[in-house]
Write a protein that holds these residues in place. Structure first.
Motif, PDB file in Angstrom:
ATOM      1  N   PRO A  21       0.424  -1.330   0.211  1.00  0.00           N
ATOM      2  CA  PRO A  21       0.157  -0.166  -0.276  1.00  0.00           C
ATOM      3  C   PRO A  21       0.393   1.675  -0.286  1.00  0.00           C
ATOM      4  O   PRO A  21       0.393   2.709  -0.747  1.00  0.00           O
ATOM      5  CB  PRO A  21      -0.789  -0.160   1.263  1.00  0.00           C
ATOM      6  CG  PRO A  21      -0.213  -1.303   2.422  1.00  0.00           C
ATOM      7  CD  PRO A  21       0.310  -1.836   1.001  1.00  0.00           C
ATOM      8  N   SER A  22       1.732   1.325   0.527  1.00  0.00           N
ATOM      9  CA  SER A  22       3.001   2.757   0.811  1.00  0.00           C
ATOM     10  C   SER A  22       2.959   2.451  -0.706  1.00  0.00           C
ATOM     11  O   SER A  22       3.610   3.984  -0.661  1.00  0.00           O
ATOM     12  CB  SER A  22       3.886   2.258   1.911  1.00  0.00           C
ATOM     13  OG  SER A  22       3.928   2.693   3.000  1.00  0.00           O
ATOM     14  N   GLU A  23       3.355   2.244  -1.491  1.00  0.00           N
ATOM     15  CA  GLU A  23       4.447   2.162  -3.088  1.00  0.00           C
ATOM     16  C   GLU A  23       3.292   2.739  -3.721  1.00  0.00           C
ATOM     17  O   GLU A  23       3.027   3.423  -3.929  1.00  0.00           O
ATOM     18  CB  GLU A  23       5.260   0.863  -3.528  1.00  0.00           C
ATOM     19  CG  GLU A  23       6.266   0.415  -2.546  1.00  0.00           C
ATOM     20  CD  GLU A  23       6.575  -0.935  -3.177  1.00  0.00           C
ATOM     21  OE1 GLU A  23       7.376  -1.196  -3.945  1.00  0.00           O
ATOM     22  OE2 GLU A  23       6.314  -2.111  -2.446  1.00  0.00           O
ATOM     23  N   LEU A  24       1.949   1.813  -3.935  1.00  0.00           N
ATOM     24  CA  LEU A  24       0.395   2.058  -3.891  1.00  0.00           C
ATOM     25  C   LEU A  24       0.223   3.969  -3.823  1.00  0.00           C
ATOM     26  O   LEU A  24       0.433   4.419  -5.107  1.00  0.00           O
ATOM     27  CB  LEU A  24      -0.550   1.461  -4.158  1.00  0.00           C
ATOM     28  CG  LEU A  24       0.058  -0.288  -4.588  1.00  0.00           C
ATOM     29  CD1 LEU A  24      -1.135  -0.314  -4.423  1.00  0.00           C
ATOM     30  CD2 LEU A  24       0.516  -0.302  -5.603  1.00  0.00           C
ATOM     31  N   THR A  25       0.179   4.506  -3.372  1.00  0.00           N
ATOM     32  CA  THR A  25      -0.018   5.342  -2.639  1.00  0.00           C
ATOM     33  C   THR A  25       0.618   6.580  -2.727  1.00  0.00           C
ATOM     34  O   THR A  25       0.781   7.595  -3.467  1.00  0.00           O
ATOM     35  CB  THR A  25      -0.379   5.956  -1.127  1.00  0.00           C
ATOM     36  OG1 THR A  25       0.574   5.230  -0.757  1.00  0.00           O
ATOM     37  CG2 THR A  25      -1.446   4.754  -1.060  1.00  0.00           C
ATOM     38  N   ALA A  26       2.445   5.833  -3.124  1.00  0.00           N
ATOM     39  CA  ALA A  26       3.311   6.739  -3.162  1.00  0.00           C
ATOM     40  C   ALA A  26       3.568   7.099  -4.784  1.00  0.00           C
ATOM     41  O   ALA A  26       4.014   7.846  -6.285  1.00  0.00           O
ATOM     42  CB  ALA A  26       4.806   6.573  -2.800  1.00  0.00           C
ATOM     43  N   GLY A  27       2.634   5.616  -5.985  1.00  0.00           N
ATOM     44  CA  GLY A  27       2.711   5.794  -7.604  1.00  0.00           C
ATOM     45  C   GLY A  27       3.657   4.972  -7.942  1.00  0.00           C
ATOM     46  O   GLY A  27       3.711   4.789  -9.361  1.00  0.00           O
ATOM     47  N   PHE A  28       3.612   4.061  -7.034  1.00  0.00           N
ATOM     48  CA  PHE A  28       4.852   3.044  -7.886  1.00  0.00           C
ATOM     49  C   PHE A  28       4.063   1.892  -7.871  1.00  0.00           C
ATOM     50  O   PHE A  28       3.315   1.259  -6.773  1.00  0.00           O
ATOM     51  CB  PHE A  28       5.768   2.679  -6.834  1.00  0.00           C
ATOM     52  CG  PHE A  28       6.558   3.539  -7.199  1.00  0.00           C
ATOM     53  CD1 PHE A  28       7.452   3.543  -8.225  1.00  0.00           C
ATOM     54  CD2 PHE A  28       7.081   4.351  -6.011  1.00  0.00           C
ATOM     55  CE1 PHE A  28       8.180   4.485  -7.875  1.00  0.00           C
ATOM     56  CE2 PHE A  28       7.824   5.122  -6.078  1.00  0.00           C
ATOM     57  CZ  PHE A  28       8.531   5.517  -7.609  1.00  0.00           C
ATOM     58  N   TYR A  29       3.077   0.822  -8.456  1.00  0.00           N
ATOM     59  CA  TYR A  29       2.545   0.240  -9.464  1.00  0.00           C
ATOM     60  C   TYR A  29       2.643  -1.396  -9.089  1.00  0.00           C
ATOM     61  O   TYR A  29       2.947  -2.245 -10.124  1.00  0.00           O
ATOM     62  CB  TYR A  29       1.336   0.004 -10.394  1.00  0.00           C
ATOM     63  CG  TYR A  29      -0.131  -0.553 -10.790  1.00  0.00           C
ATOM     64  CD1 TYR A  29      -0.037  -1.700  -9.336  1.00  0.00           C
ATOM     65  CD2 TYR A  29      -0.502  -0.584 -11.993  1.00  0.00           C
ATOM     66  CE1 TYR A  29      -1.435  -1.827 -10.049  1.00  0.00           C
ATOM     67  CE2 TYR A  29      -2.075  -1.330 -11.966  1.00  0.00           C
ATOM     68  CZ  TYR A  29      -2.423  -1.751 -11.068  1.00  0.00           C
ATOM     69  OH  TYR A  29      -3.386  -2.907 -10.980  1.00  0.00           O
ATOM     70  N   ASN A  30       3.390  -0.897  -7.272  1.00  0.00           N
ATOM     71  CA  ASN A  30       3.958  -2.458  -7.307  1.00  0.00           C
ATOM     72  C   ASN A  30       3.184  -3.634  -6.538  1.00  0.00           C
ATOM     73  O   ASN A  30       3.086  -2.666  -5.597  1.00  0.00           O
ATOM     74  CB  ASN A  30       5.398  -2.292  -6.615  1.00  0.00           C
ATOM     75  CG  ASN A  30       6.930  -3.837  -6.479  1.00  0.00           C
ATOM     76  OD1 ASN A  30       6.690  -4.139  -7.865  1.00  0.00           O
ATOM     77  ND2 ASN A  30       7.047  -3.563  -5.455  1.00  0.00           N
ATOM     78  N   THR A  31       2.966  -4.439  -6.507  1.00  0.00           N
ATOM     79  CA  THR A  31       2.002  -5.416  -5.909  1.00  0.00           C
ATOM     80  C   THR A  31       3.038  -6.786  -6.200  1.00  0.00           C
ATOM     81  O   THR A  31       3.536  -6.772  -6.392  1.00  0.00           O
ATOM     82  CB  THR A  31       0.715  -5.936  -6.289  1.00  0.00           C
ATOM     83  OG1 THR A  31       0.597  -6.046  -7.418  1.00  0.00           O
ATOM     84  CG2 THR A  31       0.819  -3.679  -5.959  1.00  0.00           C
ATOM     85  N   ALA A  32       1.783  -7.851  -5.407  1.00  0.00           N
ATOM     86  CA  ALA A  32       2.784  -9.268  -5.422  1.00  0.00           C
ATOM     87  C   ALA A  32       2.021 -10.170  -6.952  1.00  0.00           C
ATOM     88  O   ALA A  32       3.214 -10.334  -7.697  1.00  0.00           O
ATOM     89  CB  ALA A  32       1.865  -9.827  -5.126  1.00  0.00           C
ATOM     90  N   ASN A  33       1.637  -8.753  -7.509  1.00  0.00           N
ATOM     91  CA  ASN A  33       1.432 -10.028  -9.238  1.00  0.00           C
ATOM     92  C   ASN A  33       2.055  -9.104 -10.292  1.00  0.00           C
ATOM     93  O   ASN A  33       1.830  -9.129 -11.340  1.00  0.00           O
ATOM     94  CB  ASN A  33      -0.356  -9.869  -9.318  1.00  0.00           C
ATOM     95  CG  ASN A  33      -1.270 -10.400  -7.941  1.00  0.00           C
ATOM     96  OD1 ASN A  33      -0.943 -11.244  -7.929  1.00  0.00           O
ATOM     97  ND2 ASN A  33      -2.836  -9.741  -8.006  1.00  0.00           N
ATOM     98  N   ARG A  34       2.753  -7.642  -9.845  1.00  0.00           N
ATOM     99  CA  ARG A  34       3.169  -6.906 -10.539  1.00  0.00           C
ATOM    100  C   ARG A  34       4.042  -6.714 -10.466  1.00  0.00           C
ATOM    101  O   ARG A  34       4.559  -5.643  -9.119  1.00  0.00           O
ATOM    102  CB  ARG A  34       2.178  -5.878 -11.233  1.00  0.00           C
ATOM    103  CG  ARG A  34       2.319  -4.768 -12.133  1.00  0.00           C
ATOM    104  CD  ARG A  34       1.153  -4.426 -12.231  1.00  0.00           C
ATOM    105  NE  ARG A  34       1.469  -3.349 -13.775  1.00  0.00           N
ATOM    106  CZ  ARG A  34       1.746  -2.389 -13.299  1.00  0.00           C
ATOM    107  NH1 ARG A  34       2.593  -1.607 -12.716  1.00  0.00           N
ATOM    108  NH2 ARG A  34       1.988  -1.792 -14.596  1.00  0.00           N
ATOM    109  N   ASP A  35       5.262  -6.106 -11.674  1.00  0.00           N
ATOM    110  CA  ASP A  35       6.701  -5.372 -10.952  1.00  0.00           C
ATOM    111  C   ASP A  35       6.377  -4.092 -11.264  1.00  0.00           C
ATOM    112  O   ASP A  35       6.189  -3.410 -12.258  1.00  0.00           O
ATOM    113  CB  ASP A  35       7.649  -6.055 -11.886  1.00  0.00           C
ATOM    114  CG  ASP A  35       8.956  -5.827 -11.795  1.00  0.00           C
ATOM    115  OD1 ASP A  35       9.190  -4.465 -10.768  1.00  0.00           O
ATOM    116  OD2 ASP A  35      10.687  -6.196 -11.270  1.00  0.00           O
ATOM    117  N   GLY A  36       6.280  -3.162 -10.387  1.00  0.00           N
ATOM    118  CA  GLY A  36       6.238  -1.694 -10.695  1.00  0.00           C
ATOM    119  C   GLY A  36       7.315  -0.831 -10.980  1.00  0.00           C
ATOM    120  O   GLY A  36       6.568   0.493 -12.045  1.00  0.00           O
TER     121      GLY A  36
END
Length: 534
Positions: free
Chosen positions: A383-398
């Motif tokens: 979540p911290s990366e997503l709010t900062a703008g990095f679409y990085n999750t367990a399913n995706r290399d942001g």
């Protein structure tokens, strides 16, 4: 365009031989951000000395006193310490407020003595933050480089290299604002700034959605930034490629490529929150509306995620970020996060492009800083990366798109946090700085993008020096590391001796026992390099 390089009484240090004549005789009545004193009352009438001995450096003293006669800091027969051939180059950052909002050098003589000490330790160069709000303060197109030119001359005379950070943001810590004329525009049109869901504006950086909108006296921020870079290039042409070897372009809040998702720390409860999405200003909402309509879902363009948590709320308690069946994994979640991250990357690409175009004919490296947003990294949604703008999750290399953007413009990535280790992070934050560094490093290696390292801050991480050395030894491609930054903590007796040993471990083989500083010399350095917060 008007450029001023006139000197002032506080910056003449770089205009003559004062640094060479008085660098060993500077009065340390004040430090960079604080007073320099000693716990010993006898310091008031004594001289401050640092004595080191080695085969490559004969005995020398760094002195600060109130006497008027200058004393040489180092004899002509001494030779400077060199970094190991092929090894990492070590730079040290100057204080954020080295040049004041009035365009004068703060504590110029203390800065000069500090730079001389770093040179003698074997440091290769200096990083200097250059503020938009200082240089182009009052009127668009009117530039005053006075303080920064004086510093460049000091650094050049000492034989140090210089990396310049062009800062297009404001800083509360350094008490540096955006240019006055920009703030005045913001008063009538606050939509040039980021806004969160509650309507609070972040006024230390311009909204990414306004990057190509003519909101600054009929010009776009990109056009204004480009003119700033062109003026810098002209004013500093005598230093380009010789003293100045690199330029980093500020890409967002605190100079980093990210949204100001944590800009409300007063509401943050330790490490519980993951920040908020910053997509509610007029220009961001207009972009989101167009994106939604083009994707055939106009209702999705009416606002950000309704089920995202606030600044101080644990992210896993919200529907958006929860581990299983969270909104982030839905079609809507992918729609919003893709748009949000694309805005960030598009902004970064425009700024790196203008820098590459401006300095393409100068033999220097162009860099940009990517933050190490490591909180909540061990969750699936990050979540911290997503709010900062990095679409990085367990399913995706942001970070693939981010690194590809740097590769496209032949720019280097600066990555902070090299002093952080997983075992010292709060358990409740589910943080992993080491895994995140490894992910970004792997991505950079795959796409041929050089990564430059930084630490988080002085004395912030226990065993930080050991962690830095571990990273530098494992990442052979990293050619430069910048230690942040000079100031009160840097020259404290708790920190400076450890930094000295760190530099020696990078630049020199182990010294023989007879070349080591004596215990008395170490006590002198420790006692008299104390700096107390103002």
């Amino acid at each position: 365009m008007e450029v001023s390089v006139m000197g002032s009484s506080q910056v003449n240090l770089g205009r003559n031989d004062l640094v060479c004549k008085e660098v060993g005789n500077c009065c340390f009545t004040k430090s960079f951000n604080s007073n320099i004193s000693s716990s010993s009352s006898s310091l008031k009438s004594s001289k401050l000395c640092i004595k080191l001995r080695s085969k490559s450096l004969n005995r020398f003293s760094l002195k600060a006193s109130s006497c008027s006669q200058p004393e040489p800091l180092i004899s002509k027969n001494n030779r400077e310490t060199k970094t190991t051939d092929g090894g990492v180059k070590l730079f040290v950052g100057l204080p954020l407020d080295t040049v004041s909002s009035a365009n004068t050098i703060n504590h110029a003589r203390a800065i000069a003595v500090g730079l001389k000490a770093l040179k003698l330790l074997g440091v290769d160069g200096i990083e200097l933050p250059v503020w938009w709000g200082v240089v182009e303060k009052e009127t668009r197109g009117k530039y005053d480089w006075t303080g920064y030119l004086a510093l460049a001359e000091i650094i050049q005379k000492l034989g140090l290299k210089l990396h310049v950070s062009l800062c297009f943001h404001a800083s509360e810590e350094a008490k540096i604002q955006l240019p006055e004329w920009v703030s005045q525009i913001g008063e009538s049109d606050p939509s040039i700034f980021f806004k969160d869901q509650s309507g609070q504006h972040y006024k230390d950086s311009l909204s990414f959605a306004a990057t190509d909108v003519p909101v600054l006296d009929g010009k776009t921020p990109v056009q204004v930034y480009k003119e700033f870079c062109e003026s810098f290039k002209t004013a500093f042409s005598p230093f380009m490629g010789s003293t100045i070897t690199g330029i980093s372009v500020g890409l967002g809040p605190e100079g980093e490529l990210r949204y100001p998702s944590h800009h409300n720390p007063s509401k943050m409860n330790n490490h519980q929150g993951a920040g908020e999405f910053q997509c509610y200003d007029k220009y961001m909402m207009s972009s989101l509306k167009q994106y939604a309509e083009s994707n055939g879902n106009p209702l999705w363009g009416l606002g950000g995620p309704h089920d995202a948590p606030g600044y101080d709320q644990p992210p896993m308690t919200s529907s958006f970020f929860k581990e299983n069946e969270g909104s982030w994994e839905t079609t809507y979640g992918n729609f919003f996060l893709s748009w949000y991250s694309e805005q960030l990357i598009s902004h970064g690409s425009r700024l790196l492009s203008l820098a590459s175009e401006t300095f393409h004919d100068v033999p220097i490296s162009i860099c940009g800083k990517v933050p190490l947003v490591h909180s909540w990294y061990k969750t699936r949604s990050h979540p911290s990366e997503l709010t900062a703008g990095f679409y990085n999750t367990a399913n995706r290399d942001g970070y693939v798109e981010v690194v590809e953007m740097f590769a496209k413009h032949s720019c280097q990535i600066i990555l902070p946090g090299m002093d952080l280790s997983d075992n010292l992070q709060p358990n409740k934050s589910l943080s992993s700085p080491e895994l995140l560094v490894a992910q970004i490093t792997s991505c950079c290696r795959k796409h041929g993008v050089e990564m430059l390292g930084q630490n988080s801050m002085v004395a912030n991480a226990p065993n930080g020096f050991e962690q830095i050395k571990k990273k530098l030894s494992s990442e052979k491609e990293m050619s430069l590391f910048t230690y942040q930054r000079m100031g009160a903590d840097f020259f404290s007796p708790e920190h400076f001796p450890a930094f000295t040993q760190f530099v020696r471990s990078l630049n020199q083989p182990e010294l023989d026992s007879d070349d080591q500083p004596t215990k008395q010399e170490e006590r002198v350095a420790s006692n008299h390099l104390q700096m107390q917060a103002a």
